[in-house]
Design an enzyme around this catalytic site. Structure first.
Site, PDB file in Angstrom:
ATOM      1  N   LYS A  82       0.859  -1.192   0.000  1.00  0.00           N
ATOM      2  CA  LYS A  82       0.000   0.000   0.000  1.00  0.00           C
ATOM      3  C   LYS A  82       0.890   1.235   0.000  1.00  0.00           C
ATOM      4  O   LYS A  82       1.902   1.288   0.719  1.00  0.00           O
ATOM      5  CB  LYS A  82      -0.900  -0.030   1.240  1.00  0.00           C
ATOM      6  CG  LYS A  82      -1.941   1.077   1.295  1.00  0.00           C
ATOM      7  CD  LYS A  82      -2.859   0.892   2.498  1.00  0.00           C
ATOM      8  CE  LYS A  82      -3.933   1.983   2.579  1.00  0.00           C
ATOM      9  NZ  LYS A  82      -4.831   1.791   3.737  1.00  0.00           N
ATOM     10  N   SER A 155      -9.652   1.760   2.650  1.00  0.00           N
ATOM     11  CA  SER A 155      -8.727   2.528   1.848  1.00  0.00           C
ATOM     12  C   SER A 155      -7.641   1.703   1.166  1.00  0.00           C
ATOM     13  O   SER A 155      -6.944   2.207   0.290  1.00  0.00           O
ATOM     14  CB  SER A 155      -8.064   3.596   2.714  1.00  0.00           C
ATOM     15  OG  SER A 155      -7.245   2.981   3.719  1.00  0.00           O
ATOM     16  N   SER A 179     -10.228  -0.491   6.825  1.00  0.00           N
ATOM     17  CA  SER A 179      -9.571  -0.279   5.526  1.00  0.00           C
ATOM     18  C   SER A 179      -8.847  -1.483   4.967  1.00  0.00           C
ATOM     19  O   SER A 179      -8.422  -1.468   3.807  1.00  0.00           O
ATOM     20  CB  SER A 179      -8.590   0.899   5.622  1.00  0.00           C
ATOM     21  OG  SER A 179      -9.290   2.112   5.634  1.00  0.00           O
TER      22      SER A 179
END
Lengths: 477, 86
Positions: A82, A155, A179
């Site tokens: 990420k 996210s 997330s």
């Protein structure tokens, strides 16, 4: 396995193929890079692909394994990160315009640990701006591999899309209010939010310090456990870091924990939370509980205590901590934030300090309530999300703050409490979109949570389904 | 009376007194943003005010639900006795 079919392997099966030298890390990395090149123009999962670094790491892994120096199950396995995890010499954007050109000097602790385990890092993954649940227009939304007109959830959006589409064999995610679990559920993969402090957050751009967790995202529970083994461990650079239990992840094999699962009492969460769940998702979760029931000692219906209080506390704490982190940047470059993230950051400036402290006191009261609940049952099962992945065309409504507040309800309590919680695929809606079953447990009992998820996954078999990104639905190797 | 509109409240604080909404919230937001070095414009205020008002409405709920008076809070940098981390 032929190079063109490598993407159907799980991380664990690929690892075994690399160990037995049926396939070389270089072949695997090249196959992943070709697949990214072919599919990511549609999926938009990656912000940065580090092809040269990945191939260099794959060559090193190949040489070390050939020389009998295999480091473990991640050695030579392609994964991705990420894009809020600092990577030395590789830009780390946090999905933002603010950090569009930031190139960290050092790796985050978790990246160092993954390098040490021999993982091959393919690049950095798209995400909501600063992990605050709205995609910045500069990057655009990742597409859900099950239906490109649908959101991935966020996210850790690119992480879920990339893993589900077979662009990589695992990914890191972060989870402040769901997330990891929300995109895992919407994309039909496994995502674990570990116990607070189990994985170091040093070198990771925070959203809200006391709610942030780092965890693995992968196709199967075993794959996630292998990643967790590499990621977890005490780190003095993170003041909230705690020592990992020696068997917190995949070692010994998850099957070794089956007796503990079979003697566990399961709390099936009902009450207001179940009432707010869409009928299709609720039906899949009920089906999952029926599959789990004969695998455990007992199932009883429970309600989560203090649910509305916890959501209010989470919202206050998240708003304030995020605004504290971004306060200086907000004063200097407010116009460079996306409108929804800016709105939240500006709102957080206004919350009274007294309200923040009361939220922390509520958190403490909730911890005590959950200690009582988890004295009665060993594990909790509930939907990971209230509904299937929404359409991308509904972006404004999906990203609005009141919608976010509703969406976090099944997940955020476990961030507030620091408890381990995993989302594991438990079927599909009529529209063909994945549904996630959430299993949570006591703090430090990540392994029991994973073992229960593993037992369910193997009994239910949903993990073998693959999204139709290659033009046809596929099953796993 | 709760200030929480989701409980049927009208923005009136639980202790009584004038509502915390409208001009009062607008003044609060303007002052807080200026204190942080951000000059709010009308467009910004229009976006932020509803969110702030909803967040402030959580105040009475949180005050009521807070832990017992003698329950100590953990240091935010260290896990608490039961490891919740804050």
């Amino acid at each position: 396995v032929t190079p063109d079919a490598l993407h159907t392997c799980t991380l664990a099966s690929l690892s075994r193929a690399i160990e037995s030298r049926d396939v070389s890390p270089v072949e695997v990395a090249e196959a992943c890079l070709r697949r990214i090149e072919r599919l990511d123009r549609t999926l938009n999962a990656f912000i940065t692909v580090t092809a040269d670094r990945a191939l260099a790491a794959a060559r090193r892994a190949e040489q070390e394994i050939a020389a009998g120096r295999r480091r473990g199950p991640l050695h030579g396995v392609p994964i991705a990160l990420k894009d809020l995890v600092a990577t030395a010499g590789v830009r780390t954007t946090c999905g933002s315009r603010i950090l569009r050109d930031w190139v960290p000097a050092e790796d985050a602790a978790v990246v160092q640990r993954l390098h040490d385990a021999g993982a091959v890092i393919l690049g950095k993954l798209n995400m909501s701006e600063f992990a605050y649940a709205a995609i910045h227009a500069d990057y655009g939304p990742p597409r859900n591999p099950w239906n490109p007109e649908r959101f991935t959830g966020g996210s850790s959006s690119g992480s879920a899309a990339a893993v589900a589409a077979g662009l990589c064999f695992g990914a890191t995610g972060t989870d402040t209010g769901g997330s990891i679990r929300s995109p895992a559920a919407h994309c039909g993969i496994v995502g674990l939010k570990p116990t607070y402090g189990l994985v170091s957050r040093a070198g990771i751009v925070p959203l809200a310090w006391s709610l942030d967790h780092v965890g693995p995202m992968a196709r199967t529970v075993e794959d996630a456990a292998i990643l967790l083994d590499a990621m977890a461990g005490f780190d003095p650079a993170d003041p909230t870091s705690t020592p990992a239990a020696p068997d917190s992840g995949a070692r010994p094999p998850l099957d070794a924990s089956v007796p503990a699962v079979r003697s566990a009492r399961l709390g099936a969460v009902g009450g207001p939370l179940a009432d707010a769940t869409s009928p299709e998702v609720a039906a899949r979760v009920r089906d999952a509980v029926r599959v789990l029931a004969p695998l455990v000692a007992a199932v009883e219906d429970v309600s989560l205590p203090m649910l509305e209080d916890m959501v209010a506390a989470w919202w206050t704490i998240c708003l304030v901590e995020a605004s504290a982190y971004h306060q200086q940047t907000l004063a200097e470059r407010a116009q460079d934030f996306g409108p929804i993230v800016r709105e939240r950051l500006e709102a957080g400036l206004v919350i009274p300090g007294v309200q923040y402290v009361q939220a922390q006191r509520v958190r403490r009261a909730a911890v005590l309530e959950f200690d009582r609940l988890l004295g009665r049952v060993d594990l909790l099962v509930l939907p990971a999300t209230f509904a299937e992945a929404p359409p991308i065309a509904a972006a404004d409504a999906v990203h609005a703050s009141d919608a976010l507040r509703r969406r976090i309800v099944p997940m955020a309590p476990f961030n507030l409490l620091g408890l381990p919680a995993v989302s594991v695929p438990c079927g599909f809606t009529d529209a063909g979109l994945p549904v996630g079953l959430q299993i949570a447990g006591r703090r430090g009992e990540d392994r029991l949570v994973l073992a229960a998820a593993h037992l369910y996954e193997q009994a239910a078999g949903w993990w073998t389904r693959r999204p139709p990104v290659d033009g046809v639905s596929q099953t796993s190797a | 009376v709760s200030a929480d509109p989701r409980e049927g409240g009208t923005g009136t604080p639980a202790t009584g007194g004038p509502p915390v909404n409208g001009p009062a919230v607008r003044a609060l937001v303007t002052a807080a943003m200026r204190l942080s070095g951000v000059e709010p414009d009308e467009e910004t205020l229009a976006r932020v005010l509803p969110l702030v008002q909803a967040a402030l409405a959580d105040g009475p709920r949180l005050r009521r639900a807070a832990a017992a008076p003698l329950e100590p809070l953990a240091h935010p940098g260290r896990p608490g006795r039961t490891g919740e981390g804050a």
